[in-house]
Scaffold this active site. Structure first.
Site, PDB file in Angstrom:
ATOM      1  N   ARG A 104      25.392  -8.801  68.238  1.00  0.00           N
ATOM      2  CA  ARG A 104      25.702  -8.362  66.879  1.00  0.00           C
ATOM      3  C   ARG A 104      26.871  -7.383  66.972  1.00  0.00           C
ATOM      4  O   ARG A 104      26.952  -6.586  67.915  1.00  0.00           O
ATOM      5  CB  ARG A 104      24.504  -7.674  66.243  1.00  0.00           C
ATOM      6  CG  ARG A 104      24.805  -7.245  64.805  1.00  0.00           C
ATOM      7  CD  ARG A 104      23.647  -6.558  64.133  1.00  0.00           C
ATOM      8  NE  ARG A 104      24.102  -6.027  62.847  1.00  0.00           N
ATOM      9  CZ  ARG A 104      23.457  -5.137  62.137  1.00  0.00           C
ATOM     10  NH1 ARG A 104      22.301  -4.663  62.564  1.00  0.00           N
ATOM     11  NH2 ARG A 104      23.951  -4.716  60.992  1.00  0.00           N
ATOM     12  N   HIS A 105      27.767  -7.446  66.020  1.00  0.00           N
ATOM     13  CA  HIS A 105      28.911  -6.535  65.995  1.00  0.00           C
ATOM     14  C   HIS A 105      28.452  -5.078  65.991  1.00  0.00           C
ATOM     15  O   HIS A 105      27.334  -4.765  65.584  1.00  0.00           O
ATOM     16  CB  HIS A 105      29.794  -6.801  64.772  1.00  0.00           C
ATOM     17  CG  HIS A 105      29.081  -6.591  63.465  1.00  0.00           C
ATOM     18  ND1 HIS A 105      28.867  -5.347  62.920  1.00  0.00           N
ATOM     19  CD2 HIS A 105      28.515  -7.479  62.623  1.00  0.00           C
ATOM     20  CE1 HIS A 105      28.213  -5.474  61.787  1.00  0.00           C
ATOM     21  NE2 HIS A 105      27.974  -6.757  61.573  1.00  0.00           N
ATOM     22  N   HIS A 121      28.451  -1.063  64.772  1.00  0.00           N
ATOM     23  CA  HIS A 121      28.324  -0.427  63.453  1.00  0.00           C
ATOM     24  C   HIS A 121      29.679  -0.508  62.750  1.00  0.00           C
ATOM     25  O   HIS A 121      30.714  -0.177  63.325  1.00  0.00           O
ATOM     26  CB  HIS A 121      27.896   1.030  63.632  1.00  0.00           C
ATOM     27  CG  HIS A 121      27.550   1.722  62.368  1.00  0.00           C
ATOM     28  ND1 HIS A 121      28.497   2.430  61.640  1.00  0.00           N
ATOM     29  CD2 HIS A 121      26.377   1.832  61.696  1.00  0.00           C
ATOM     30  CE1 HIS A 121      27.907   2.959  60.572  1.00  0.00           C
ATOM     31  NE2 HIS A 121      26.620   2.595  60.588  1.00  0.00           N
ATOM     32  N   ALA A 143      31.337  -1.363  56.640  1.00  0.00           N
ATOM     33  CA  ALA A 143      30.399  -1.854  55.617  1.00  0.00           C
ATOM     34  C   ALA A 143      29.027  -1.217  55.819  1.00  0.00           C
ATOM     35  O   ALA A 143      28.375  -0.804  54.849  1.00  0.00           O
ATOM     36  CB  ALA A 143      30.307  -3.377  55.669  1.00  0.00           C
ATOM     37  N   ARG A 147      35.054  -6.981  61.663  1.00  0.00           N
ATOM     38  CA  ARG A 147      34.098  -6.210  62.463  1.00  0.00           C
ATOM     39  C   ARG A 147      33.660  -6.949  63.726  1.00  0.00           C
ATOM     40  O   ARG A 147      33.448  -6.329  64.767  1.00  0.00           O
ATOM     41  CB  ARG A 147      32.894  -5.797  61.620  1.00  0.00           C
ATOM     42  CG  ARG A 147      32.131  -6.926  60.945  1.00  0.00           C
ATOM     43  CD  ARG A 147      31.195  -6.363  59.873  1.00  0.00           C
ATOM     44  NE  ARG A 147      30.378  -7.338  59.185  1.00  0.00           N
ATOM     45  CZ  ARG A 147      30.596  -7.766  57.951  1.00  0.00           C
ATOM     46  NH1 ARG A 147      31.664  -7.350  57.274  1.00  0.00           N
ATOM     47  NH2 ARG A 147      29.768  -8.623  57.376  1.00  0.00           N
ATOM     48  N   GLU A 169      29.441 -14.233  58.881  1.00  0.00           N
ATOM     49  CA  GLU A 169      28.332 -13.649  58.141  1.00  0.00           C
ATOM     50  C   GLU A 169      27.779 -14.671  57.145  1.00  0.00           C
ATOM     51  O   GLU A 169      28.507 -15.541  56.660  1.00  0.00           O
ATOM     52  CB  GLU A 169      28.819 -12.396  57.404  1.00  0.00           C
ATOM     53  CG  GLU A 169      27.796 -11.734  56.508  1.00  0.00           C
ATOM     54  CD  GLU A 169      26.611 -11.155  57.262  1.00  0.00           C
ATOM     55  OE1 GLU A 169      25.726 -11.942  57.662  1.00  0.00           O
ATOM     56  OE2 GLU A 169      26.587  -9.927  57.461  1.00  0.00           O
TER      57      GLU A 169
END
Length: 195
Positions: free
Chosen positions: A20-21, A23, A26, A75, A99
């Protein structure tokens, strides 16, 4: 479309690291950013996200990736670039890792996710408010792995994506009902899950 996918046999030709990217801006603003119009050029990593990646790379505990594919959102691209720079690798943008599109919820506060997830639990094929259906997300994410399995063998492949799509993919690969994807513990920013 079915609410389940056949479970993975556990016999992959490659090793997969799902990331997962870090922080993002967004996340920092508590906003839903799911469209290419906003996500491709803006809402990259926050300072917290960059610190997370620095810590992760300083203490890398997984196999060195041979390939890195990433969602083309800002991101995820910035996350993948940090890893690529660390290992001296190039990147491949893969739009199917984007996403999940949240339709009418775009730009809203991120506490609105709960409304979508409640509908997911009742019907993973729903498109209420223009939201991308869970079954569609599962299909496009699984297509990425299926294509990599056809083209590569014996490699460690890092896939950098987003929380919802990765949780949906993991649920699909386990052969669990897609309506239950939120029963998984949420993936933390800059986390890695090994398939």
């Amino acid at each position: 479309m079915s609410n389940t996918f056949p479970p993975d046999s556990g016999r992959w030709r490659n090793r997969y690291l799902l990331m997962r990217h870090g922080h993002s801006q967004a996340n920092q603003q508590g906003r839903i950013i799911s469209t290419p119009e906003l996500g491709l050029a803006g809402f990259g990593l926050s300072p917290t996200g960059r610190s997370q990646l620095d810590a992760l790379l300083a203490d890398w505990g997984w196999a060195r990736p041979d390939l890195i594919l990433h969602s083309d959102f800002c991101r995820t691209t910035e996350t993948a670039q940090c890893v690529a720079d660390h290992f001296g690798l190039s990147l491949t943008a893969e739009p199917r890792l984007r996403e999940r599109h949240f339709g009418a919820f775009e730009g809203e506060r991120d506490d609105r996710y709960a409304e979508v997830w409640a509908r997911d639990a009742r019907d993973p094929a729903h498109r209420h408010g223009g939201v991308e259906a869970v079954v569609e997300v599962a299909t496009r994410m699984r297509e990425v792995i299926d294509a990599l399995e056809r083209r590569h063998g014996g490699e460690t492949i890092l896939l950098v994506s987003h929380g919802d799509p990765l949780q949906i993919l993991l649920t699909a690969l386990e052969g669990r009902e897609l309506s239950r994807h939120r029963e998984r513990e949420p993936l933390a920013p800059a986390s890695i899950t090994v398939l």
